[in-house]
Design a protein around this motif. Structure first.
Motif, short mmCIF file in Angstrom:
data_model
loop_
_atom_site.label_atom_id
_atom_site.label_comp_id
_atom_site.label_asym_id
_atom_site.label_seq_id
_atom_site.Cartn_x
_atom_site.Cartn_y
_atom_site.Cartn_z
N UNK A 14 0.82 -1.21 0.00
CA UNK A 14 0.00 0.00 0.00
C UNK A 14 0.85 1.26 0.00
N UNK A 15 0.34 2.30 0.64
CA UNK A 15 1.04 3.59 0.70
C UNK A 15 2.39 3.44 1.37
N UNK A 16 3.40 4.05 0.78
CA UNK A 16 4.76 3.97 1.33
C UNK A 16 4.82 4.66 2.69
N UNK A 17 5.07 3.90 3.77
CA UNK A 17 5.09 4.49 5.11
C UNK A 17 6.38 5.25 5.41
N UNK A 18 7.37 5.12 4.55
CA UNK A 18 8.69 5.68 4.86
C UNK A 18 8.76 7.19 4.69
N UNK A 19 7.80 7.77 3.96
CA UNK A 19 7.80 9.23 3.81
C UNK A 19 7.59 9.91 5.16
N UNK A 20 6.67 9.38 5.94
CA UNK A 20 6.40 9.98 7.25
C UNK A 20 7.58 9.80 8.19
N UNK A 21 8.29 8.70 8.05
CA UNK A 21 9.49 8.47 8.88
C UNK A 21 10.56 9.50 8.51
N UNK A 22 10.76 9.71 7.21
CA UNK A 22 11.73 10.71 6.75
C UNK A 22 11.34 12.10 7.24
N UNK A 23 10.04 12.41 7.21
CA UNK A 23 9.56 13.70 7.70
C UNK A 23 9.91 13.88 9.18
N UNK A 24 9.72 12.83 9.95
CA UNK A 24 10.02 12.89 11.38
C UNK A 24 11.49 13.24 11.61
N UNK A 25 12.40 12.55 10.89
CA UNK A 25 13.82 12.79 11.10
C UNK A 25 14.26 14.15 10.54
N UNK A 26 13.64 14.57 9.44
CA UNK A 26 13.96 15.89 8.91
C UNK A 26 13.49 17.00 9.84
N UNK A 27 12.31 16.84 10.40
CA UNK A 27 11.79 17.85 11.33
C UNK A 27 12.66 17.93 12.58
#
Length: 241
Positions: free
Chosen positions: A203-216
């Motif tokens: 389904x939807x790639x969950x890794x974008x939200x993980x990358x957002x967390x680390x970038x933030x």
């Protein structure tokens, strides 16, 4: 003036962070920019909506001794299918992922200009990889370097003998971190945590939200440091005045 400079600096850091959320590394087979690839093959298919790999790359990722890197999975006998599927998935993740920006680093190598470093892997993915390979054999704990390439593909060097997987990689942590020169970082975080990258997903790639967390998180630290530096410069200016 100092307030303006602070705001401009914060905005520039934010813009750079957004770029890192959707990018491809400068490496051997990666596209220059991510985008849809409707025909990605088999295990690489989850990235089809937004990928850094082409359909041809995704197909080659499933082949032994493919043109991608001429890498021989069977350097210590035939690798089991249950073990090999993890290396295929690892290749799909590396070639196709558009959300590795926070961990992309420059590198001076003749086959790529950038690499990933310390990508935080979910505990389940690392453990299942190790469990499915622990009945296999290998001769080296770092597969990035030190092979005998004299035949055009990798073979064990003369001073390395084939051993049981668990003799070379005694723990899941050791395997995940050592096998590709610390490209991955072992974590105790689970997939539900949203704090680790998933090799396996549907389904939807969950890794974008993980990358957002680390970038933030990185953005907040950078912004705080920048404000402190500007404050010190401002204070120094008035002391001189």
């Amino acid at each position: 003036m100092w307030i303006t400079l602070t705001l401009l600096l914060a905005l520039s850091i934010g813009a750079l962070s957004q770029d890192k959320l959707n990018m491809c590394m400068d490496a051997k087979h990666h596209k220059t920019e991510p985008g849809p690839e409707g025909q990605l093959y088999s295990q690489c298919a989850p990235w089809r909506d937004n990928a850094c790999c082409t359909a041809n790359t995704s197909a080659e990722a499933h082949d032994d001794n493919s043109y991608l890197y001429n890498f021989n999975w069977n350097h210590c006998g035939i690798m089991s299918d249950k073990c090999k599927k993890h290396f295929i998935q690892d290749t799909c993740f590396y070639e196709c992922s558009p959300h590795l920006g926070p961990w992309i680093q420059p590198v001076d190598q003749n086959w790529r200009k950038e690499r990933i470093l310390d990508v935080p892997l979910c505990k389940e993915d690392c453990h299942s990889w190790w469990e499915d390979c622990k009945g296999d054999f290998t001769c080296k704990d770092n597969w990035h370097k030190g092979w005998d390439w004299s035949s055009g593909t990798n073979h064990c060097p003369a001073n390395k003998r084939c051993q049981n997987w668990t003799s070379v990689f005694p723990t899941p942590k050791f395997m995940c971190e050592q096998i590709w020169s610390n490209s991955y970082l072992y974590t105790t975080d689970t997939k539900e945590s949203g704090r680790c990258m998933q090799l396996w997903f549907t389904g939807t790639n969950p890794n974008k939200k993980v990358a957002e967390y680390y970038l933030n998180s990185a953005h907040q630290h950078q912004s705080a440091a920048s404000v402190i530096l500007l404050f010190l410069a401002f204070a120094s200016f008035f002391v001189v005045m």
